[in-house]
Structures are given as structure tokens and as C-alpha cells.
Motif scaffolding. Sequence first.
Motif, PDB file in Angstrom:
ATOM      1  N   LEU A   1     101.033  43.924 -12.153  1.00  0.00           N
ATOM      2  CA  LEU A   1     101.144  44.976 -11.150  1.00  0.00           C
ATOM      3  C   LEU A   1     101.207  46.325 -11.857  1.00  0.00           C
ATOM      4  O   LEU A   1     101.775  46.427 -12.952  1.00  0.00           O
ATOM      5  CB  LEU A   1     102.411  44.790 -10.305  1.00  0.00           C
ATOM      6  CG  LEU A   1     102.509  43.542  -9.425  1.00  0.00           C
ATOM      7  CD1 LEU A   1     103.906  43.433  -8.839  1.00  0.00           C
ATOM      8  CD2 LEU A   1     101.471  43.568  -8.315  1.00  0.00           C
TER       9      LEU A   1
ATOM     10  N   ARG B   1     103.818  40.617  -4.002  1.00  0.00           N
ATOM     11  CA  ARG B   1     103.508  42.044  -3.933  1.00  0.00           C
ATOM     12  C   ARG B   1     102.104  42.349  -4.442  1.00  0.00           C
ATOM     13  O   ARG B   1     101.581  43.437  -4.216  1.00  0.00           O
ATOM     14  CB  ARG B   1     104.537  42.844  -4.724  1.00  0.00           C
ATOM     15  CG  ARG B   1     105.915  42.828  -4.072  1.00  0.00           C
ATOM     16  CD  ARG B   1     106.902  43.649  -4.877  1.00  0.00           C
ATOM     17  NE  ARG B   1     108.229  43.617  -4.295  1.00  0.00           N
ATOM     18  CZ  ARG B   1     108.639  44.396  -3.295  1.00  0.00           C
ATOM     19  NH1 ARG B   1     107.793  45.263  -2.765  1.00  0.00           N
ATOM     20  NH2 ARG B   1     109.856  44.300  -2.813  1.00  0.00           N
TER      21      ARG B   1
ATOM     22  N   ASN C   1     104.321  50.203  -8.280  1.00  0.00           N
ATOM     23  CA  ASN C   1     105.252  49.152  -7.865  1.00  0.00           C
ATOM     24  C   ASN C   1     106.574  49.251  -8.614  1.00  0.00           C
ATOM     25  O   ASN C   1     107.226  48.249  -8.899  1.00  0.00           O
ATOM     26  CB  ASN C   1     104.627  47.771  -8.105  1.00  0.00           C
ATOM     27  CG  ASN C   1     103.372  47.548  -7.319  1.00  0.00           C
ATOM     28  OD1 ASN C   1     103.405  47.120  -6.177  1.00  0.00           O
ATOM     29  ND2 ASN C   1     102.229  47.846  -7.943  1.00  0.00           N
TER      30      ASN C   1
ATOM     31  N   SER D   1     107.113  38.886  -7.117  1.00  0.00           N
ATOM     32  CA  SER D   1     106.113  39.684  -7.834  1.00  0.00           C
ATOM     33  C   SER D   1     104.699  39.275  -7.444  1.00  0.00           C
ATOM     34  O   SER D   1     103.817  40.125  -7.252  1.00  0.00           O
ATOM     35  CB  SER D   1     106.305  39.535  -9.342  1.00  0.00           C
ATOM     36  OG  SER D   1     107.508  40.130  -9.749  1.00  0.00           O
TER      37      SER D   1
END
Length: 834
Positions: free
Chosen positions: A162, A316, A167, A313
Motif C-alpha cells: 500500500l 484496504r 494509507n 491491510s
Amino acid sequence: MDTNGEFYLGGVVDPTTGDRTDAPFLYDPDDLTTHCVVVGMTGSGKTGLCIDLLEEAALNDIPAIMIDPKGDITNTLLHFRDLLPEDFAPWINPDAARRDDKTIEEAAAATASLWKNGLAGWGIDGDRIGRLDKQVNFAVYTPGSDAGLSVSILASLEVPDLDWNANKEALRERISGTVTALLGLVGFKDIDPVRSREHILLANIFEQAWSSGQDLTLSELIIQTQNPPFEKLGVFDVNQFFPEKDRFGLAMDLNNIMASPAFQSWIEGEPLDIGRILYTPEGKPRHSVFYIAHLSEDERMFFVTLLYSAIESWMRGQQGTTSLRALVYFDEIFGYLPPTGNPPSKEPILRMLKQARAFGVGLVLATQNPVDVDYKALSNAGTWFVGKLGTDQDKQRLLDGLTSAMGEGMSRSEYDDIISRLGKRVFLARNVHEKKSHLFGTRWAMNYLAGPIMRNRIPDLNALAGAELTPALAAQPEMAARPTNAPPPSATPKVDLPGSASRPKVPSVADEYFWPLELRLRDSAEAWHTSLPLDAEEIGVLYRPALLAQAKIRFTNRKYNLATELVRTALVANPDRRGVVRWDDYLFQKSLSERDFARQPQRDARFDTVDTPLSDSTALRSLKSDFIDWGYRDTTVTVRVNEQLKIYAGPDVTDSEFDKMCDDAARDLLEAELKKLQATYDRKEDAIKTKLKREERELAEDEAEHAARKREETGKHIETVIGFFTSKRRSVSSSLTKRRLTEKARLDVEESKQQISEYERELEQLADDEAAAVDDLEEKWAEIADDVDEIEVSPYKKDVYLDLFGIVWLPHYLVKSDERVFDLPAYAPGGKEA
């Protein structure tokens, strides 16, 4: 049975009569995006209901992750299309068969018949059972054990896929959960992320690495705990906020886990990669059971926290959706989401309950301990399945928690009455997406409910399901686009590099130096007499630690006119682990200064471990003292001495310079003596010359008198002869007298000549004597000039100054050739002093 994509969980029950009706109880799977809570005592049918729900998810191509603390959910792998007795036989409990006075075969036949009839009563045939394996791949993972599929937790320390800036908040939450789990594993309880210095330190280490796009390993985390990659935490210096000694204690706690042989099973196997756990490389959904019954309480908490953090995680990284994308099922939430206290698992579960809906991830939480669950947190759940409860206290606590989920249409007392009359395998369904609650009886499970499966049977379960580890580059449906700053997936196997990306902590008693890269790769190979393969590729730099010691030793001695300084340098690449060094074997050719070293290591370099004695402060102090003692004991300078000339020279004077000094001094003294000698001989020569001159004057006088006498004698003789012939007669005696005088004059001349000759011989002898004396003096002073002794002079201990001492990082090129990695020194060879 065609359910049109809805979950077939059982049949509707008439709340008035308690009888099952003909209407099936169907449940919209998308309602699970608002999560589901299943409550019921032992024997209520809770496990059967949950397995029914998971079966329906499989039939609808919905992947699931299941956390199984007791071993019941492993039953999801026990489905047999043909429902034959031999299918059931391996899973029959021998003790139960014995109690029923049956053989295994008889019990298997009875069970097969029971299951076939039970499923038929719910309109389920073999084709529907067979679809389970067609739709989904099943597997049982056993973290911390190799009984099932092994799972490596190291992926939990790697930087998530990410973008950090986009994030940041989510990644910090994952860091917090991961750090809390790690600390819980080493014995820290009720950790406050804001107040715990251990949590703050480790969280900052994670953030430093992840924000830079760098993975962490457990070994690097331990190293950076000792030697943090930052100088301050808040406004305080790291050592003030968390002293080095205390950090070492935390590092030891973490290292004890890593050093344990039992821990090796935690870092072997498939990475904790949620995308790979939910889907096969071909995109087929998976139902993955994480069996944790064999773990201790701390280990369970550790893994559950990591798992939920990893799921969060992954979640997302997905695109938003209102449809159910995946299920996360927890068979017994007791202890992981308590009403009081803050175990590591609580925060990630709470965040998932609040945020997972937007990503289509549904949480299903089951418990038989409603009193010990945080109902405030569970108020986020949209669906409640409530079964028979054991005590009135459980019921009242449940009703307290259900207040916000009751909605309109039924009062608390009506719920109380219904729950009190619930029978076995009958549940109250409260769904916020529907206007009213329902009673339903659970259908017959397609999987054989054999009860808890022990760890020793897990391999048989996986063999039955054909489960195996997924390839490293598994496909992941509907994955979000990879961040632009993230590296693309590698098409070639990743090469394991030696060392660590984190620089190990160097004890404070030692300084730290970085040797510069002095040579290019090809030059290095030539300097170190190494042949490089044709496909050799430089892929990085590895620093290896060595011990560097340098002392400046001063020598002063007035008598010898000595004032000099000697530098002794030792470079010990692999010191004896006992801390014993023969310094003479490691002398370096040249002296060093701070300017000779690099200010910082090479970017993205790797570092070898710092082992004993370099990692031991006590051993380093001993080595430092020993080096100073060695410099004092074993270091001398040679002074060349000419005592007669009083000439002294230390090591800074060359032999030719010293010889010239002696020659010059001897020449000066020789010239002084020569002057004296010459003066002496000059006086003697002057005396002889004076006599010679006087004698020469006398000779001249004698010669003149002799000539006069001869003339007189001749005249007198003539006069006498004439007198004989004339009348004047002269005396003969007078003539004789003249002759005697003439003779005397002649003798005087001869004597003067002889004396002059003597004086001339004396002058010649004097010159010879003088020349001989000069030769003697020159020989004497030549011998004196050559009369040289050598004296060894030792320093005073107070004059031994430690100039450099510490760990020097020696750079080595990491070279890849044919998937093999080796290293080559990137600095010029040193060596012993000449």
C-alpha cells in the motif's frame, strides 16, 4: 435446491408452536457485510449453524478465512458426495462406537445412513455436496506447527503493498497491532500504545522502515531495537527515552523467541498473504481453516492479532463494494474482544467491525460466553443468531447488548420470552436489514460433524482435501492497482542476500567507522586475486565488522635528544571469540585518521552480524586495555648512539643522515686536532729553518773567508817564492800560517754545508712525521665516527595514547552469478608492517 444466491441455513419455525414450517430460511449473503454474531451454549447447535453458513459461502464462490481455537471447524473438510460408510469410517470416534457397542464399520454405516437421511430431509443430495469441492479449495493451516500447512509470520513484518502517504493511518494501525502482538508474545500484558515505551520504540522502527518501502525481518527488528535508526523519540534523545541497557533487555526478549527451536515452525511455510490464502493462482476461492488449538494463550493472541492485521491491510488494497467479497469467521471470540481490558487482538477486530463493510468483508463471530464479550463493539453487527443459552445471566447480558439491534416491533420482554423457549438447533435471527426477527431451525450440515479434530489428524484432513501450499505468485482477483512507488513483482526467484538491512548495534564502549569503497568491482577482483565469472553482477554492498585499534606512542629522552612519535595500527577482521588477539599478526601498513573513513555507509547496504567479542562491552574494554598494554610492552624505537662524538639519532633520522652527522662531527674534531698538530710542526719547522738560515749565513761567511784566505795564501806563497829569488827573503812560517787559516776556513765551509744538509734532512723528516701524524689522526677519527651502538628505548605508559578504537565496517561487493551470491572486498588489501 436453487436458492438464487441466498444462503440456505434451515427452515422457518413458527414462534407460537415451535414447529418447523415448510418455508426455508434463506439469508442474503450481502447482509454479512454488516457482520454477524452467533451466540449459543454448548449443544445449542451453534457449530452446526456456522458450518451451514460456511457451506453456503462455498457454494456461492465466497472465500473464507476461519479461525478454529477448538478444532470443530476443521469439520468443514469432511464432506462426502456419495455418503458411503467407508468415507465416514476414518473419522468415527472409536470410543463413541465402543460405548454404543458397535464396531467402527457398524458405526460408520449407521452414520452414513443417518447423514444420508438427514440431508434428504432437507432436500440436499450428493450433487449439492459435490459442488463444495468444485467451487472451493479447502485447507487447514497450523501456525507454529507442521501438522497442517505451515504459515510464516515473517510476511507480517514486510511492508504492505500500500502507498504509505495514501494509507498512513491504516498502516499505523496495522503497525500498532503487530507491535502489540509481538510484545504480548514476549510477556507484555495490557499494553498502552501511547504510554508503553516498548510499543513506542518498536512502532517507530516499523514506521521508519515501512515509510521508506523497506521490509523488516525479526532479526532486523531485534538489531534495530538495540540500535534504532533514529536519534530522537519525540523531543528526547533515544538513550534518554529508552536507555541502551533497557533496550538490550527488550532485544533479548525478542531474540529468545527467535532462538527457540520451536519458533522455527513460525517462520517456515506459506507467507501470511491474505490474497493467496483467499484465492488460488487460478482465481478459485479457498476456505482456509487456521487451527490454533495447539497453541498457548499468548501464541494464540499473537497469531490472531497478526492475522486480523494482515486481513485489514489486504482489505484496504481492495476496491469498495456492497457485495460480500470474503468471510472472516472466528469460532470462539471469548478472550479476544472482552468488555474490559485491551488485548492485542481487540483493536484490529474493532476496526474491522467498523470499516470492513465498505470493502465487502464480512466478520462472523461466535461465542458461548456472552457475558465476556464487548457488546458495545458488537453493536456494529447487523445480524445476530441467538441460540439456547445456559444461564439467565447470559440471557440478560445478551439482551443488554442487543438493545441497539432490536429495532422496532418487539420489546425486550418479548425477546426474553422467545430466547428462553429456544430449543436445540433453533435460533432467533435478528437482521437489521429486515423489519422483523425470525425463528429458524438449522438444516442438516453437508459436512460430517465429527467433533473436534486433534492435531495428529490434520495431515489426513489436508490429504482428503488435496490441500497444498500455493505457489509464490498467486493470482488475487479484484486486487487494487499496485502503488506507483512499489516495485513490480519479480518474474525470477528472489535471491536471499546475506546480512541484514539494519545495522547492528555497536557497544557504546567502541566507536564506529565506515571504510570507504576504495576499489571498483573489477579492480577489487584483481587486487584480491579473484576471477570474476562472466555473468557476475554487482547487486549491493555488504559491510562486515572488524576491530580497529590505533595508538600514538611518544618517545622522549633528553640524553638521547629523542622526541618522536610512532603510530601502531591493527585491523582484526575475525577476532577470536574468546577475546584474545595477537596484535602483531594484524598490524596494518599505514596509519589512519578520521578523514580516511566515510561519514555514512552506502545507501541500501546490508550488514553482517556483530558477534562476540565485538558485541560484548566487557570484552571490548578488555581488548582496548590489552592493546594499550601491548603498545607499551612491545613497542620500542632504536636510537643510534656515538658516545665519543655525543651524536644520537632516533627512528626519524635515516642511516645516511646519521652517518653524515657522525662524519661531520668527527671532521670538525679532526680539523681542530690537525690545527694543533700543524701548529706544533710549524714551530719545529720554524726552529729548524731558523737554524738553517743561520747556518746558510755562516756558510756564506765561511765561504767568503775561505776565499779570502785562499787569496791571502796564494799571495803569500808567491811573495815567498819571489823572495827566494830576490834579496828580500820572507818567513816560511808566515806562509804556513796562511795555509792553516785557509784550511780552517775550508773546514768551516764543509761543516756549514754538513749542518745545512742535516737541517734539510730534519725538515724532510719533520714533513714525513707531520704527514704520518695527520694520517693517524684521520684514522683515529674515522674509527670514532664508525663507533656506533644501537639502544632500544621503551615508552612510558603515560605516553601511549589510544587514537582510534572501535568497530570498522569493511565494505564488500555483493556479487550474483548463476543464482549464487558471494562477496568480494571493496577495499585495498592491507598487511603487516614491513
